[in-house]
Design an enzyme around this catalytic site. Structure first.
Site, short mmCIF file in Angstrom:
data_model
loop_
_atom_site.label_atom_id
_atom_site.label_comp_id
_atom_site.label_asym_id
_atom_site.label_seq_id
_atom_site.Cartn_x
_atom_site.Cartn_y
_atom_site.Cartn_z
N ARG A 220 0.81 -1.24 0.00
CA ARG A 220 0.00 0.00 0.00
C ARG A 220 0.83 1.28 0.00
NH1 ARG A 220 -2.84 -3.28 2.75
NH2 ARG A 220 -1.00 -4.59 2.86
N THR A 221 1.96 1.30 0.68
CA THR A 221 2.76 2.54 0.66
C THR A 221 3.30 2.78 -0.75
OG1 THR A 221 3.39 2.05 2.93
CG2 THR A 221 4.58 3.81 1.85
N HIS B 63 7.96 5.62 10.27
CA HIS B 63 7.09 5.53 9.09
C HIS B 63 6.21 6.79 9.12
CE1 HIS B 63 4.96 3.97 5.80
NE2 HIS B 63 4.61 2.77 6.23
N LYS C 219 26.97 -4.25 -8.35
CA LYS C 219 28.36 -4.08 -8.80
C LYS C 219 29.19 -3.39 -7.73
CE LYS C 219 26.33 -2.84 -13.13
NZ LYS C 219 26.21 -1.68 -14.01
N ARG D 105 12.00 3.39 0.90
CA ARG D 105 11.77 2.47 2.03
C ARG D 105 12.95 1.51 2.09
NH1 ARG D 105 6.57 -1.23 3.43
NH2 ARG D 105 5.86 0.81 4.11
N1 CP Z 1 1.10 0.07 6.11
C1 CP Z 1 2.10 -0.20 5.26
O1 CP Z 1 3.19 0.39 5.34
O2 CP Z 1 1.81 -1.16 4.34
P1 CP Z 1 2.80 -1.72 3.23
O3 CP Z 1 3.93 -2.41 3.94
O4 CP Z 1 1.97 -2.65 2.39
O5 CP Z 1 3.32 -0.54 2.44
#
Ligand code: CP
Length: 330
Positions: free
Chosen positions: A57-58, A140, A86, A107
């Site tokens: 989702r993110t 997050h 590399k 991420r």
């Molecule tokens: N809530 C959330 O971060 O979901 P994902 O890991 O699917 O991005």
């Protein structure tokens, strides 16, 4: 606001602005004309989605939020297909992205990498903003934003988030969503937090010290039943098995930290049930249809909050606000 590395970049006025802009953009996008206006805002801008830790989702909401604003996107989701195989360093990879794009959304499985990327950007001649889309067990911040928006919307006819009692439950020690959300909730006077977890998975001392320093009340318990009737909201989280290198969570009975039909019976009729998703057995599908279950709405809110955030970072928030009345009647 340039980089969004931690939740600490958001003060209360900015949170209120972002929540307002989220509602404006989602309302605007309901009309064809409003959606076209948004899509024509940033056609010359490009974003890099650098996600080396799994995400559904993110990733999708960031990607689609960019597209709603006309921002084109590139992505690396697997470092095995980048020049990192590399031997290219993390810093050189990030600097390379900044040669091609105007925004880096990233991420990583490790904590601290978004901060490293932001520090690097601050030291080069053509810096681009870095948005942290989840960094290890630590932060997050954009999830916390959409969580705040969901709480705001849920309590908009009930006095707002201020003064509410909010439970956070599950693997609190390793959950970055609850850590970032605590940092935002301290901006809402009168909020009381109840941390519900097995003792071995309790909230880390740094967050408790942070709340104490900012005068936000919290208490800890390992007993969900005792606190259920007092909660205005419960934020359920899963066991963070991706961090479970020593199989710690298998030693603990997490089944007591779940919400199903029995728990619903003991909750306030107005209570709100949230979860960052993906879920595990701690959130049972049989409660999905209950009006108190907000997690699917919470997930959808993530798209519009990220539209608002990217619009703000890339400097078109005022333009959207100014145009909003034109589309209100459509
Ligand atoms: N809530 C959330 O971060 O979901 P994902 O890991 O699917 O991005």
């Amino acid at each position: 606001m340039f980089h969004v590395v931690t939740a600490d970049v958001f003060d209360r006025p900015l949170l209120d602005e972002l929540c307002g802009l989220t509602t404006v953009t989602r309302t605007m996008a309901k009309s064809r004309e409003g959606l076209r206006f948004l899509q024509e805002l940033l056609p010359t801008r490009r974003a890099m989605l650098y996600f080396t830790q799994p995400s559904t989702r993110t990733f999708l909401s960031m990607n689609n939020a960019c597209h709603i604003l006309g921002v084109r996107t590139s992505e690396i989701r697997n470092p095995d297909v980048s020049s990192e195989v590399k031997g290219e360093t993390f810093e050189d990879s990030i600097r390379t992205f900044s040669s091609y794009v105007d925004l880096i959304i990233m991420r990583t499985p490790q904590a601290g990498y978004a901060a490293r990327a932001a520090d690097l950007m601050d030291a080069i001649p053509r810096p681009v903003p870095v948005v942290n889309a989840g960094s290890g067990k630590d932060q997050h911040p954009t999830q916390a934003l959409l969580d705040i928006y969901t709480l705001e919307r849920s309590f908009e006819n009930d006095g707002g988030v201020e003064g509410k009692t909010i439970g956070m439950m599950g693997d609190l020690r390793r959950g970055r969503t609850v850590r970032s959300l605590c940092r935002l909730l301290r901006h809402y006077p009168g909020v009381r937090l109840v941390f519900i977890s097995p003792p071995a998975f309790e909230m880390e001392p740094d967050i408790k010290a942070y709340l104490e320093a900012h005068g936000t009340a919290y208490r800890e318990t390992d007993n969900l039943s005792d606190c259920l009737p007092e909660l205005d909201a419960i934020y359920v989280t899963r066991v963070q098995s991706e961090h479970d290198l020593e199989n710690e969570s298998s030693q603990v009975d997490f089944s007591r930290y779940s919400v199903g039909v029995d728990e619903l019976r003991r909750m306030k009729p107005s209570a709100v049930i949230m979860h960052p998703l993906p879920r595990g057995p701690e959130l049972r599908p049989e409660i999905d249809g209950d009006p108190r279950s907000m997690y699917w709405r919470q997930e959808r809110n993530g798209l519009w909050m990220r539209v608002a955030l990217i619009a703000t970072v890339l400097g078109v928030a005022d333009e959207i606000r100014a145009a909003a009345p034109r589309f209100a009647a459509l």
